[in-house]
Design a protein around this motif. Sequence first.
Motif, PDB file in Angstrom:
ATOM      1  N   VAL A   1      -1.179   7.071  -0.074  1.00  0.00           N
ATOM      2  CA  VAL A   1      -0.434   7.058   0.882  1.00  0.00           C
ATOM      3  C   VAL A   1       0.756   7.183   0.979  1.00  0.00           C
TER       4      VAL A   1
ATOM      5  N   GLU B   1       0.920  -1.588   0.010  1.00  0.00           N
ATOM      6  CA  GLU B   1      -0.148  -0.492   0.120  1.00  0.00           C
ATOM      7  C   GLU B   1       0.325   1.275  -0.094  1.00  0.00           C
ATOM      8  N   ILE B   2       2.070   0.900   0.347  1.00  0.00           N
ATOM      9  CA  ILE B   2       2.794   2.398   0.643  1.00  0.00           C
ATOM     10  C   ILE B   2       3.713   2.986  -0.553  1.00  0.00           C
TER      11      ILE B   2
ATOM     12  N   THR C   1      -2.699   3.349   7.577  1.00  0.00           N
ATOM     13  CA  THR C   1      -2.366   3.277   5.431  1.00  0.00           C
ATOM     14  C   THR C   1      -4.306   2.982   5.585  1.00  0.00           C
TER      15      THR C   1
END
Length: 460
Positions: free
Chosen positions: A408, A337-338, A400
């Motif tokens: 993000v 996700e980041i 997140t």
Amino acid sequence: MYIAEVSPQESRGLLVTINNCAITSGQLLASLVDGAFSKDHMHGWRYMLGIAAVPSIIQFVGFLFMPESPRWLIGKGRYEEALAALRRVRGPNDNIQAEFQAIQDNCTEVELNNDGSSVIRRVLANPSLRLALLVGCSLQMIQQIAGINTVMYYSASIIEMSGVRDKSQVIWLSAATSAMNAVCSFLGLLFVERVGRRKLTLFSLFGVICSLTLLAVSFQLADMHAPALSFHDPAAHGTVCDTFSTCSGCISSSQCGYCFEDMGNRNYNGTCLLMDPHRNDLSVGGACNSTTLQPHVTWAFDWCPSLYSWMTFGGLLLYLFCFAPGMGSMPWTINSEIYPLWARSTCYSVATSLNWLFNFIVSLTFLDLMQALTKQGAFYLYDGLAVAGFVFLFLMLPETKGVSLEDVEDLFGHPWWRDATTSAEKKTVQYQTAVECSMKNSEDLKLSSLEKNQENQPKK
């Protein structure tokens, strides 16, 4: 990474966690297969290895029917294929235009900022991405140095070292630890979208620290209360094994083992003998030699009879109960996700490689660590490393949950010492508070203006 890219924002963490649940379920199934074939000493290992080809073939066939990632297709300018892939993974009746446009805008921005240098160089030149990569790699490293694969790879050995004697019982107790790992992985499904990634990771790691302490203490207590040697067998005279006075001292040497007879009521008639260099399940001479070994005599080359086996087994179960829902899956979920689209595959690959590197280092050195530091010393070491990891993640890991993949990156755009622990929910609350204050100020301004107008009007 693929699952994160094709998942809807609201269920991304859930679907990535399901993948981890499938892995732990496979580990459980593998341990059950091991137990089923453990009695066949001639061909059992061949069946264990051969059966693993069946799920591999099924997975390969399944891969042939997977659509390409819509984000990757958009990044390559293949918009029609991307729309088709989005429709396929979202459903024909879903409105995909807004999502498609958001991904396309992100890709356009990336292309405008592309200076032609390598991806990793651009990542390291960007402070927020550099911090994201540091956090992502640290998550994968901490997952391994907290000792998970010493527990998974050596669970049978750890259980045996705690004093469990029956080989079949050791294998099935090891399967029980795999069952705990699999069942508790599904707890992550319940909490990943409700609790959030940050809280779930930190609570999980705190539980791991407690269980590692319990494991270390159980081995230390077993060492402190190890049975004394009741006699010195003449077969050990002149060897290093003749210098020890307790079972724990005897098995601390890689050359020796404890040969004993259980007399009942925790009384053991035992001695320390030299281990056969070709077979660690027999001694050189004495009562545990191949020619003299009797059914009532037990040879223990790396464990001692102990009252604390239950504590060790309980520590293993507690470890997996705490590890599986959070530290088992969150490093993979958060890493998916980041990173922005253009850097995701590279950064995810770097973090994954670091995971396997530390997996290799920890699993390679575990048995040597126990020889050098004792069993309890090895687990105290993992405990200390887990504590250091907890402090780092407490300071550096943002939340997140509920943040789109395209947004993000902003979570890492601030100095960690100022606001690194701010979650997405806290930002939302702050934003709502600011809006409410703005509305209140506006209302106060209108009221003040109205009152002033009334004061300026002539009195009747």
